[in-house]
Scaffold this motif. Structure first.
Motif, PDB file in Angstrom:
ATOM      1  N   LEU A 278      27.855 -68.231  14.072  1.00 18.19           N
ATOM      2  CA  LEU A 278      26.818 -67.704  13.184  1.00 18.19           C
ATOM      3  C   LEU A 278      26.949 -68.309  11.780  1.00 18.19           C
ATOM      4  N   ASN A 280      25.162 -70.309  10.185  1.00 18.91           N
ATOM      5  CA  ASN A 280      23.907 -70.376   9.446  1.00 18.91           C
ATOM      6  C   ASN A 280      23.264 -69.014   9.223  1.00 18.91           C
ATOM      7  N   GLU A 281      23.963 -67.947   9.565  1.00 20.34           N
ATOM      8  CA  GLU A 281      23.437 -66.591   9.382  1.00 20.34           C
ATOM      9  C   GLU A 281      24.458 -65.770   8.603  1.00 20.34           C
ATOM     10  N   ARG A 283      24.429 -63.253   6.556  1.00 18.84           N
ATOM     11  CA  ARG A 283      24.410 -61.789   6.519  1.00 18.84           C
ATOM     12  C   ARG A 283      25.019 -61.194   7.778  1.00 18.84           C
ATOM     13  N   ARG A 284      24.667 -61.758   8.920  1.00 21.74           N
ATOM     14  CA  ARG A 284      25.260 -61.275  10.169  1.00 21.74           C
ATOM     15  C   ARG A 284      26.758 -61.527  10.192  1.00 21.74           C
ATOM     16  N   GLN A 285      27.178 -62.681   9.686  1.00 18.24           N
ATOM     17  CA  GLN A 285      28.599 -62.965   9.582  1.00 18.24           C
ATOM     18  C   GLN A 285      29.302 -61.906   8.731  1.00 18.24           C
ATOM     19  N   ARG A 353      32.902 -70.323   8.111  1.00 17.58           N
ATOM     20  CA  ARG A 353      31.762 -70.845   7.351  1.00 17.58           C
ATOM     21  C   ARG A 353      31.958 -72.317   6.964  1.00 17.58           C
TER      22      ARG A 353
END
Length: 496
Positions: A278, A280-281, A283-285, A353
């Motif tokens: 995740l 590229n996401e 907030r979910r991370q 990340r």
């Protein structure tokens, strides 16, 4: 209601961790029992010698890895195209690290005034190229999220390592009991992982070698500084104190860090490949990592605080006067390492990340502070001063590190504070109350150990039930599911 993506991801992480915990609760018992046996068989000076040897081999092992595994996990979808370059890089660095340790052994023996390191270090370093053989298959297994296999093998490996160490100690090998099993288990791991993962090696492309080197540089810098910090206390103490003092500290640290390795290490290993999916996401991370941090904190804080509370009666019961010098060190280190454990999730998030440069910059800031504090502690109060310095370092800087990492993915300061405040308050109150209760019991150390352990657990769970019912329900559900899974597995195995 449908589950949120972050909730689903968090469950995946926690399910993976459940597998690791299911297998590794046994390793806690095995590791602790082996520590007790080895502490009876060997002298504090033997523990001090192996602690000094690790200051060299641990740094060399980081050179052997160079962050190749992190780079591979960042390329999970195209991992098969990078296996040849990664294998060549790992094996080459493993051989280079081995030769480096052999070359530096005379220097280490002179600095520490320990001639035995001339023979001990090359023996331990022989494991480095063997360990490098496992880098590529291990990355593939982690990318496949095969946590069940990782947990099972880690448990078997630890048991084999400890049993072999104990057997050699019984046979009179002394400090070599710690060293001989290291290359043996490294070879066994390489063979097993290649059999399991079967990575295919193809044409070696020099452009990929350059790219791995460039992408691994920041990760390598972080790992070398992290390793320097992990061994810095032994290194500094070894320069100013006797081997028996280093041995007491080494023994205490090995006991105190077990909850960190068992809980935080397992969770970070699970989270890294999952969160990397995740990238590229953010907030979910962030939501998934925050939830994992809270769960970890509510588990590891009481574990470590109660470990500190029970250390004196337990170690006195087992060793009488032999390891009395290690007792206050275990108590102090247990508290500080609890804060370090919780920050491991933030570290996994930063790596997932791909922010290797930022991770390296954090290490550049924290490492000098650590060495400054440890040096002052060693020069002022010897082993006790080092233990206090290490604990204060993690207590002060680990929450700051977590805050700065989580802030980048939109987590509020109050949410980060919630990771620490309530668990620490509950754990401290339970541990102190249980310790005071154990102190008024006129019976012996066995009764005090039992009372402190049982009372501390009951008090902590009662606080959760009253003041954090959601977390209490979540942990109870996880524990119940874990127990049922183990029962069903045992029944199925018996029927088969």
């Amino acid at each position: 209601m449908a589950d949120s993506p972050a909730g689903s991801l968090s469950r995946s992480a926690l399910v993976g961790t459940s597998w690791l915990l299911a297998q590794n609760v046994g390793t806690r018992v095995v590791s602790f029992a082996s520590q007790i046996i080895l502490a009876k068989l060997l002298a504090p000076g033997d523990f001090g010698t192996i602690g000094l040897a690790l200051t060299v081999t641990t740094l060399a092992s980081v050179v052997a890895n160079f962050g190749v595994d992190d780079v591979l996990l960042q390329r999970q979808k195209s991992l098969r195209f990078w296996t040849s370059a990664a294998f060549a890089t790992s094996l080459g660095l493993g051989m280079l690290s081995f030769l480096g340790v052999v070359a530096i052994a005379p220097v280490a023996a002179s600095i520490y005034h320990a001639p035995i390191l001339l023979r001990l270090l090359p023996l331990m370093a022989f494991a480095l190229p063997l360990t490098a053989l496992s880098t590529v298959p291990m990355a593939k297994i982690r990318a496949d999220l095969d946590f069940r296999f990782i947990a099972a093998y880690t448990t078997a490996e630890l048991a084999g390592l400890q049993l072999l160490t104990i057997a050699l100690a019984v046979l009179g090998f002394g400090v070599y009991s710690f060293a001989i099993p290291v290359p043996v288990m490294a070879l066994a791991r390489a063979v097993t992982f290649w059999w399991k993962a079967r990575p295919r090696l193809g044409r070696l492309r020099f452009l990929q070698l350059r790219m791995i080197g460039a992408n691994s540089a920041a990760a390598f810098g972080t790992k070398i500084l992290t390793a320097a910090v992990s061994q810095g206390d032994y290194f500094v103490l070894g320069l100013v104190a006797s081997k028996s003092v280093v041995g007491a500290y080494f023994f205490a640290f090995r006991l105190a860090i077990q909850p960190v390795q068992l809980l935080a290490g397992n969770l970070s290993n699970v989270l890294f490949p999952i969160l990397a999916q995740l990238r590229n996401e953010p907030r979910r991370q962030g939501e998934a990592a925050l939830k994992a941090s809270r769960v970890l904190s509510y588990v590891v804080m009481p574990y470590c605080f109660l470990q500190a509370a029970v250390a004196r009666p337990l170690l006195t019961l087992v060793f009488a006067e032999k390891w009395q010098a290690a007792i206050p060190l275990v108590q102090i280190l247990s508290i500080g390492l609890a804060f370090d454990a919780v920050s491991w999730v933030a570290g996994a998030l930063l790596q997932a990340r791909g922010e290797f440069r930022n991770s390296f910059l954090y290490s550049c800031v924290f490492a000098p502070i650590f060495f400054g504090m440890v040096t002052f502690g060693a020069l002022s109060f010897s082993g006790m001063g080092v233990a206090i310095a290490v604990s204060l370092f993690y207590l002060a800087l680990a929450p700051i590190y977590s805050y700065r990492v989580f802030r980048k993915v939109g987590v509020s300061p109050s949410a980060v504070a919630g990771i620490y405040l309530a668990p620490v308050a509950f754990a401290a109150l339970a541990a102190v109350s249980a310790y005071l209760l154990g102190g008024v019991i006129p019976a012996g150390d066995l009764a005090r150990t039992t009372v402190i352990g049982v009372a501390g657990c009951v008090l902590y769970l009662a606080q959760l039930r009253l003041f954090a019912p959601d977390m209490f329900a979540q942990l109870r559900a996880r524990a119940r599911a874990l127990i049922l899974k183990r029962i069903h597995g045992a029944v199925a195995a018996r029927q088969a």
